[in-house]
Motif scaffolding. Structure first.
Motif: not given
Ligand SMILES: Cc1cc2nc3c(=O)[nH]c(=O)nc-3n(C[C@H](O)[C@H](O)[C@H](O)COP(=O)(O)O)c2cc1C
Length: 341
Positions: A157-178, A206-212
């Motif tokens: 996901c990180l690789e695919k969304v990298y060029a399209h996001a201003d920032y990227i959230t890593i979701n490790i906190s949903s209670p609904n995925t076991k 690669e993208h000359q852009q550090r995405v938070p």
């Protein structure tokens, strides 16, 4: 006033149908130019994580899981919109019904389970948006990917969304995925964040852009967990933390209809827990690490309180369902007032 009438009509439908109707209505409103009438004076710029936000109030993840409504949501005045959670492969989520309102408490319980059309679909949508604010993309793992291979899903996901996001959230906190929240345990978290940061550094070249990168945490954490998370965030050069996702606790809604439904509880009953985690993270983290305060904002005062506790930005989801688009303006007014007093 207008929204309270609309809400009455929407609440006749079951919550998931109402969700679809409301978003389609918003899209229509945007297309005919009606929604922008709602959002005078939304300019309250802030620079956070090196990004210029038109204002500090955002739509939280989950409202627009696939990026279908970025422009429509943006048109009501949000300074940022976070789309997702998206996963590498599409998945349908848990059986319905899977969203429940607890109207007495301005709350909801959901057990959607990352229903989404997959990251390729979301990227196509993110590529086309015109919203002038900040776009966050929230990424997760498929339900059938075991935790010892979770990093692979997040990296795809990180690789695919990298060029399209201003920032990227890593979701490790949903209670609904076991098992997802086990990724918050220090050892697993460290491995995951390290892998993501390493790949981010390569992508930045690669993208000359550090995405938070930001990590989104649960409210059901004890202080020891929070300390471990803060250390890992700093060690792995993450830019921010979102506090918080929904809670598995039911102590604040005991005895109310639907309170015993499994899933994540959001809205007013979540506020104190989310604020506790927010304040503890502010104490534990250096000021260079930004905080996004989420959970239980249903008034301007709730948003101002999160800023007071150390949030740089705020987001809401359930408040939008109960209070409608006016909540954006209410939050901005309260935050502005607080900053000038
Ligand atoms: C129906 C629903 C779906 C959600 N889906 C997601 C999601 O896909 N990813 C995520 O990170 N958070 C998701 N959330 C959590 C929200 O983004 C937010 O963190 C939480 O609801 C607390 O904020 P609130 O009290 O303003 O709703 C969802 C919340 C609700 C109510």
């Amino acid at each position: 006033m207008m929204y309270s009438l609309l809400r009455k009509a929407l609440f006749i439908a079951d919550p998931e149908t109402a969700h679809g109707l409301a978003l389609e209505g918003l899209r229509l409103g945007h297309e005919i130019g009606a929604t922008s009438l709602l959002c005078s004076n939304i300019s309250q710029p802030v620079t956070v994580m090196g990004l210029e936000f038109p204002n500090p109030v955002g739509m939280a993840a989950g409202m627009d899981k696939n990026g279908d409504y970025i422009d429509a949501l943006g048109s009501v005045g949000f300074g940022f919109v976070e789309i997702g959670t998206t996963t590498p492969r599409p998945q349908s989520g848990n059986p319905k019904p899977r969203i429940f309102r607890i109207e007495e408490a301005n709350a909801m319980i959901n057990r959607l389970g990352f229903n989404n059309k997959g990251v390729d679909y979301l990227v196509e949508k993110a590529n086309k948006h015109r919203f002038q604010g900040i776009l966050g993309i929230n990424i997760g793992k498929n339900f059938d990917t075991p935790n010892d291979r979770a990093a692979d899903d997040y990296l795809v996901c990180l690789e695919k969304v990298y060029a399209h996001a201003d920032y990227i959230t890593i979701n490790i906190s949903s209670p609904n995925t076991k098992g997802l929240r086990d990724l918050q345990d220090t050892e697993q978290l460290d491995k995951l964040l390290a892998a993501l940061n390493t790949r981010r550094l390569e992508l930045a070249d690669e993208h000359q852009q550090r995405v938070p990168l930001v990590v989104k945490v649960a409210p059901d954490l004890v202080d020891e967990d929070i300390a471990g998370i803060a250390e890992s965030v700093v060690r792995n050069e993450f830019d921010g933390v979102i506090a918080t996702n929904t809670t598995i606790s039911r102590s604040a809604v005991k005895g109310l209809p639907h309170a015993d439904e499994p899933g994540g509880l959001s809205g007013t009953p979540l506020k104190d827990m989310a604020n506790h985690v927010l304040a503890a993270l502010r104490d534990a983290l250096p000021k260079e690490v930004s905080l996004i305060g989420t959970g239980g904002i249903t008034s301007g005062a709730d948003a101002a309180e999160k800023i007071q506790l150390g949030a740089d930005l705020v987001q809401f989801y359930t408040g939008f369902v109960y209070k409608g688009p006016d909540l954006v303006k209410d939050c901005l007014t309260a935050i502005r007032k607080q900053k000038t007093t």
